[in-house]
Design an enzyme around this catalytic site. Sequence first.
Site, PDB file in Angstrom:
ATOM      1  N   LEU A 105     -11.312  14.474  -6.793  1.00 37.35           N
ATOM      2  CA  LEU A 105     -12.212  15.049  -5.792  1.00 37.35           C
ATOM      3  C   LEU A 105     -12.328  14.090  -4.615  1.00 37.35           C
ATOM      4  O   LEU A 105     -12.319  12.869  -4.798  1.00 37.35           O
ATOM      5  CB  LEU A 105     -13.602  15.279  -6.396  1.00 37.35           C
ATOM      6  CG  LEU A 105     -13.750  16.474  -7.337  1.00 37.35           C
ATOM      7  CD1 LEU A 105     -15.172  16.528  -7.879  1.00 37.35           C
ATOM      8  CD2 LEU A 105     -13.388  17.768  -6.624  1.00 37.35           C
ATOM      9  N   SER A 157      -2.460  17.144   3.149  1.00 39.89           N
ATOM     10  CA  SER A 157      -1.179  16.697   3.717  1.00 39.89           C
ATOM     11  C   SER A 157      -0.618  15.570   2.884  1.00 39.89           C
ATOM     12  O   SER A 157      -1.301  15.002   2.033  1.00 39.89           O
ATOM     13  CB  SER A 157      -1.420  16.219   5.148  1.00 39.89           C
ATOM     14  OG  SER A 157      -2.363  15.168   5.144  1.00 39.89           O
ATOM     15  N   VAL A 214       4.604   6.936   9.492  1.00 43.02           N
ATOM     16  CA  VAL A 214       5.129   7.647  10.657  1.00 43.02           C
ATOM     17  C   VAL A 214       4.514   9.044  10.768  1.00 43.02           C
ATOM     18  O   VAL A 214       4.997   9.875  11.521  1.00 43.02           O
ATOM     19  CB  VAL A 214       6.669   7.758  10.611  1.00 43.02           C
ATOM     20  CG1 VAL A 214       7.289   6.380  10.774  1.00 43.02           C
ATOM     21  CG2 VAL A 214       7.130   8.405   9.304  1.00 43.02           C
ATOM     22  N   ARG A 217       1.894  12.336   8.884  1.00 46.00           N
ATOM     23  CA  ARG A 217       1.640  13.123   7.673  1.00 46.00           C
ATOM     24  C   ARG A 217       2.040  14.552   7.941  1.00 46.00           C
ATOM     25  O   ARG A 217       2.082  14.986   9.090  1.00 46.00           O
ATOM     26  CB  ARG A 217       0.157  13.028   7.296  1.00 46.00           C
ATOM     27  CG  ARG A 217      -0.274  11.586   7.023  1.00 46.00           C
ATOM     28  CD  ARG A 217      -1.729  11.508   6.609  1.00 46.00           C
ATOM     29  NE  ARG A 217      -2.028  12.227   5.379  1.00 46.00           N
ATOM     30  CZ  ARG A 217      -1.840  11.759   4.159  1.00 46.00           C
ATOM     31  NH1 ARG A 217      -1.309  10.555   3.976  1.00 46.00           N
ATOM     32  NH2 ARG A 217      -2.163  12.480   3.101  1.00 46.00           N
ATOM     33  N   HIS A 275     -31.609  -1.230  25.928  1.00 41.91           N
ATOM     34  CA  HIS A 275     -30.988  -2.487  26.315  1.00 41.91           C
ATOM     35  C   HIS A 275     -31.301  -3.535  25.279  1.00 41.91           C
ATOM     36  O   HIS A 275     -32.418  -3.579  24.790  1.00 41.91           O
ATOM     37  CB  HIS A 275     -31.532  -2.917  27.674  1.00 41.91           C
ATOM     38  CG  HIS A 275     -31.033  -4.262  28.108  1.00 41.91           C
ATOM     39  ND1 HIS A 275     -29.767  -4.426  28.631  1.00 41.91           N
ATOM     40  CD2 HIS A 275     -31.624  -5.475  28.064  1.00 41.91           C
ATOM     41  CE1 HIS A 275     -29.595  -5.717  28.911  1.00 41.91           C
ATOM     42  NE2 HIS A 275     -30.711  -6.371  28.573  1.00 41.91           N
TER      43      HIS A 275
HETATM   44  C1  LIG Z   1      -4.703   5.935   5.546  1.00 47.05           C
HETATM   45  C2  LIG Z   1      -5.414   7.117   6.118  1.00 47.05           C
HETATM   46  C3  LIG Z   1      -6.494   6.908   6.952  1.00 47.05           C
HETATM   47  C4  LIG Z   1      -7.171   7.983   7.481  1.00 47.05           C
HETATM   48  N1  LIG Z   1      -8.239   7.740   8.296  1.00 47.05           N
HETATM   49  C5  LIG Z   1      -8.922   8.768   8.814  1.00 47.05           C
HETATM   50  C6  LIG Z   1     -10.057   8.557   9.621  1.00 47.05           C
HETATM   51  O1  LIG Z   1     -10.431   7.432   9.879  1.00 47.05           O
HETATM   52  N2  LIG Z   1     -10.712   9.616  10.093  1.00 47.05           N
HETATM   53  C7  LIG Z   1     -10.328  10.899   9.839  1.00 47.05           C
HETATM   54  O2  LIG Z   1     -10.957  11.842  10.292  1.00 47.05           O
HETATM   55  N3  LIG Z   1      -9.242  11.134   9.082  1.00 47.05           N
HETATM   56  C8  LIG Z   1      -8.541  10.103   8.560  1.00 47.05           C
HETATM   57  N4  LIG Z   1      -7.442  10.359   7.777  1.00 47.05           N
HETATM   58  C9  LIG Z   1      -7.032  11.746   7.595  1.00 47.05           C
HETATM   59  C10 LIG Z   1      -7.889  12.435   6.557  1.00 47.05           C
HETATM   60  O3  LIG Z   1      -7.814  11.733   5.364  1.00 47.05           O
HETATM   61  C11 LIG Z   1      -7.420  13.866   6.381  1.00 47.05           C
HETATM   62  O4  LIG Z   1      -7.469  14.519   7.616  1.00 47.05           O
HETATM   63  C12 LIG Z   1      -8.312  14.618   5.438  1.00 47.05           C
HETATM   64  O5  LIG Z   1      -8.362  14.020   4.179  1.00 47.05           O
HETATM   65  C13 LIG Z   1      -7.812  16.047   5.284  1.00 47.05           C
HETATM   66  O6  LIG Z   1      -8.624  16.744   4.416  1.00 47.05           O
HETATM   67  P1  LIG Z   1      -8.100  18.001   3.609  1.00 47.05           P
HETATM   68  O7  LIG Z   1      -9.248  18.432   2.787  1.00 47.05           O
HETATM   69  O8  LIG Z   1      -7.497  18.944   4.529  1.00 47.05           O
HETATM   70  O9  LIG Z   1      -6.931  17.475   2.689  1.00 47.05           O
HETATM   71  P2  LIG Z   1      -6.832  16.299   1.644  1.00 47.05           P
HETATM   72  O10 LIG Z   1      -7.896  15.280   1.846  1.00 47.05           O
HETATM   73  O11 LIG Z   1      -5.440  15.856   1.715  1.00 47.05           O
HETATM   74  O12 LIG Z   1      -7.151  17.006   0.288  1.00 47.05           O
HETATM   75  C14 LIG Z   1      -6.280  17.926  -0.292  1.00 47.05           C
HETATM   76  C15 LIG Z   1      -6.524  17.927  -1.776  1.00 47.05           C
HETATM   77  O13 LIG Z   1      -5.898  19.045  -2.334  1.00 47.05           O
HETATM   78  C16 LIG Z   1      -5.332  18.709  -3.557  1.00 47.05           C
HETATM   79  N5  LIG Z   1      -4.265  19.678  -3.820  1.00 47.05           N
HETATM   80  C17 LIG Z   1      -3.225  19.979  -3.010  1.00 47.05           C
HETATM   81  N6  LIG Z   1      -2.486  20.967  -3.543  1.00 47.05           N
HETATM   82  C18 LIG Z   1      -3.077  21.298  -4.716  1.00 47.05           C
HETATM   83  C19 LIG Z   1      -2.765  22.252  -5.737  1.00 47.05           C
HETATM   84  N7  LIG Z   1      -1.739  23.064  -5.640  1.00 47.05           N
HETATM   85  N8  LIG Z   1      -3.582  22.321  -6.806  1.00 47.05           N
HETATM   86  C20 LIG Z   1      -4.634  21.500  -6.907  1.00 47.05           C
HETATM   87  N9  LIG Z   1      -4.972  20.586  -5.992  1.00 47.05           N
HETATM   88  C21 LIG Z   1      -4.196  20.484  -4.895  1.00 47.05           C
HETATM   89  C22 LIG Z   1      -4.842  17.302  -3.364  1.00 47.05           C
HETATM   90  O14 LIG Z   1      -4.765  16.616  -4.592  1.00 47.05           O
HETATM   91  C23 LIG Z   1      -5.941  16.724  -2.458  1.00 47.05           C
HETATM   92  O15 LIG Z   1      -6.940  16.079  -3.214  1.00 47.05           O
HETATM   93  C24 LIG Z   1      -6.750   9.295   7.211  1.00 47.05           C
HETATM   94  C25 LIG Z   1      -5.657   9.518   6.383  1.00 47.05           C
HETATM   95  C26 LIG Z   1      -4.998   8.445   5.837  1.00 47.05           C
HETATM   96  C27 LIG Z   1      -3.838   8.692   4.950  1.00 47.05           C
END
Ligand SMILES: Cc1cc2nc3c(=O)[nH]c(=O)nc-3n(C[C@H](O)[C@H](O)[C@H](O)COP(=O)(O)OP(=O)(O)OC[C@H]3O[C@@H](n4cnc5c(N)ncnc54)[C@H](O)[C@@H]3O)c2cc1C
Lengths: 463, 441
Positions: free
Chosen positions: A39, A149, A269, A271, A442
């Site tokens: 989660l 991603s 590079v 996501r 300030h």
């Molecule tokens: C190093 C790093 C630093 C970052 N820093 C920032 C930041 O400072 N600020 C910011 O806004 N964003 C940041 N991001 C980006 C941010 O993490 C993502 O934009 C965000 O997590 C996207 O949320 P999401 O819910 O779309 O997907 P995710 O957080 O990727 O969650 C998707 C989830 O779905 C699950 N899943 C996928 N397919 C399936 C399936 N078929 N069955 C069951 N489960 C599945 C995965 O296991 C995952 O837990 C960063 C990313 C990285 C890698």
Amino acid sequence: MKTQSTTLLVIGGGPAGYVAAIRAGQLGVPTVLVEGAALGGTCLNIGCIPSKALIHAADEFEKARHWSNSSAIGIHVDAPRIDLAQTVKWKDGIVSRLTGGVGALLKKNGAQVIAGWATIVDGKTVDVRTPGGDTVRVTCEHLLLATGSTPVELPGLPFGGMVISSTEALAPKTLPRRLVVVGAGYIGLELGTAYRKLGAEVTVVESADRVLPAYDEDLAKPVLTALKKLGVVLHLGCSVQGVSDGGVRVRTAMADEFALPADQVLVAVGRRPRTEGFALESLGLDMAGRAVKVDEQCRTSMRNVWAIGDVTGEPMLAHRGMAQGEMVAEIVAGKRRKFAPAAMPAVCFTDPEVVVVGLSPSQAEAAGMDCISASFPFSANGRAMSIESTDGFVRVVARRDNHLIVGWQAVGRAVSELSAAFSQLIEMGARLEDVGGTIHAHPTLGEAVQEAALRALGHALHI
Amino acid sequence: MGQHIVKTPDIGEGIAEVELVAWHVKVGDMVTEDQLLADVMTDKATVEIPSPVAGKVMSLGGEVGKQIAVGSELIRIEVEGAGNAKDVDSLPSRGTAGVGASQTTDSQVVAARSPHPNPPPAGEGTKAAAVVSNARTAPPRAAPPAMRAEGEKPIASPAVRKRAWELGIELQFVHGSGPAGRIVHEDLDVYLASRGQPMTAKGAGYAQRHEEQAIPIIGLRRKIAQKMQEAKRRIPHFSYVEEIDVTELEALRAKLNAKYGAERGKLTLLPLLARAVVLAVREFPQMNARFDDDAGVVTRYGAVHLGMATQTDSGLMVPVLRHAEAQDPWGFAGEVTRLADAARSGKATRDELSGSTITISSLGPLGGIVTTPVINYPEVAIIGVNRIVERPMFQGGNIVARKLMNLSSSFDHRVVDGVDAAEFIQAIRALLETPAMLFVE
Ligand SMILES: Cc1cc2nc3c(=O)[nH]c(=O)nc-3n(C[C@H](O)[C@H](O)[C@H](O)COP(=O)(O)OP(=O)(O)OC[C@H]3O[C@@H](n4cnc5c(N)ncnc54)[C@H](O)[C@@H]3O)c2cc1C
């Protein structure tokens, strides 16, 4: 096979998916959330939160090291040392507190979580393979894709061995002596800077001819200066060809090749939306490049199939996914909503930090707007001096005719916290006069916000 | 872009001040040369003021009813070229200046709200009683339509956007009156009011109505009011008496009571008269009103809150039957009994004793032949019921027995003319004499 049915089925427990499930639960929509890993998704486990924790630890360590040499403010310490295992444990503690919190919130709001990997059967049916090996078939009225991603791999540099992604970089067992970072985007620079501060020799290879190519040059410049000062080596306009003995092969824009020694290579590079591995293709949804195509309500091309967060493409940011998740939950609950923010803030936690909200001067111009812009440097801000951080500036972009603010940018220490003000000002439709006429405490960095607005109006007070 | 200021013209005869009687344009409207801008009034006449230029209305010199000095700024118009206003540069130009056809899909909305390029037909609207809103409750006047260029985003805070989406409003079509053209909550209110709210579809009974219309007592009306007040400072009433044949009504009432009396309760004449009043004020809204003579405003109400002059031990009280327009005669009868009991036992609440918009006064069987009921201040009309008597009448050359009843009604002569009063009572009469009409909605 066990079966169950629900109104809303969310695939993916990242910020987009878990927020959707919490909000749907609040609104009384029967909701099931399926998560195959942990989660909190990328953000909590291997993204935003752990990276900021690591950056903080590196900052503190580097501060202490700085004091062991000479210190303008008169602090002296003996040579500090860092216990990386303890640091990683501390970071993991934060992560587990937060992911535990997400689980508790889901429960409190009545959303059911099924651990397991989901595979789409059709637009209303999903099979979940649980860790125990059973399959649960869940049918739903609304299917919400929030699968996030995955890091992009380079053809010549598959992940494995010395080639790592951000995920591995956030859980180091030991510190590599020499780290090559491929990609000078925000993730590469955030992590590269942290590793440098922790003591590694860091080299950044970037194919564009500048760092943070997604940001405008004025903003990237102070970051570049700081990287150099920190001792990060930069190879701009160069690309990595592949691994070689004890390092990587790099090709310059002139097609010359050279070898770069490395103990570890961090490929950062970019996501890409996770659209494979769960039979998404069987739905035949319209795509926008690699992302699932959605409209302004996050509807896909199939009725009652929705998509939010990174799987819908750029900008891939946690707060965007959360806002979309909240909206979709409300639409499913029968409310009228539309995703139309006036601006999407983005923060880059490099040193100095970079914030952009709304349009830069050149974006405004490209959009055909006649704009004025003005910036106020932190070198003229008392608070910045008192925290030894006078690099950077705040910039405002506003329409010339009615002074409506259309963009804010800032670069400097701790400017990420200014993003809230920037976003609110744009969402509220503020004009330069509104900011100029607001009393800012300030001494704070926020004074630079007011001064930038005043300067755009032609009467800054402190410059 | 320049600005052209139209000043209040010198109308002659040594007049220093005129009263603004009507605006024919709104801020944001595009006007053409010679288009009618406003009506102003002197002691003697109403004068129409046309536009000397073409352009966009930027500001109006005051609200209807205001006295303005000759030579002062009446209206400011944004024009091509220099205009006649100085210091224009110091005024921020508006963001919504991008005038023209917004490429809309919601053509209906736009058609209904597009600025009229031609002057409105002469005599449109009643000049003497131009309608403006009651600032407290009624929706403000319709704002000009959105004038955004193609692709230009409407600006509004998240709260406003959320509300708009909930209401299904496309912000693109909403005029923004805030700084830099920002759409504020009030703009949404105006938009909603102008596109007309759907009637609440209620299953049974008659729908309640809540709209109000405030009519400033201005111009001719103000003059009449002033004169009437002068002439009859103490008793500005006049009474009007009409004889009504209630034979049919009484026959109907007897049948209704025979058939429904047991289960629904017996009807007296009062509920039927109340129904007639409810229907008649639809045609004569000026009778269902309150006159704030300090402010010079008559407020007309959609709701009929019926006062019922009731004799109690401690004297005359007037309990108020709220929303009589939403009651059928039996419901009304039940409420009357309840309110009369409450009033007599001293248990009526303040709400039940105030806020009436028109009053019926009945002395019941003691009702005499003619009365001169006193208006329940600040209403403008009261209907007095006299006794029903059976009398011989001529009908087709024969003498027949008919049941007759007089209605003695008084009106506030400051705001109600004799002819209107007579027509109003005739409308009630027609309803009571053909009682089937009372039940037609
Ligand atoms: C190093 C790093 C630093 C970052 N820093 C920032 C930041 O400072 N600020 C910011 O806004 N964003 C940041 N991001 C980006 C941010 O993490 C993502 O934009 C965000 O997590 C996207 O949320 P999401 O819910 O779309 O997907 P995710 O957080 O990727 O969650 C998707 C989830 O779905 C699950 N899943 C996928 N397919 C399936 C399936 N078929 N069955 C069951 N489960 C599945 C995965 O296991 C995952 O837990 C960063 C990313 C990285 C890698």
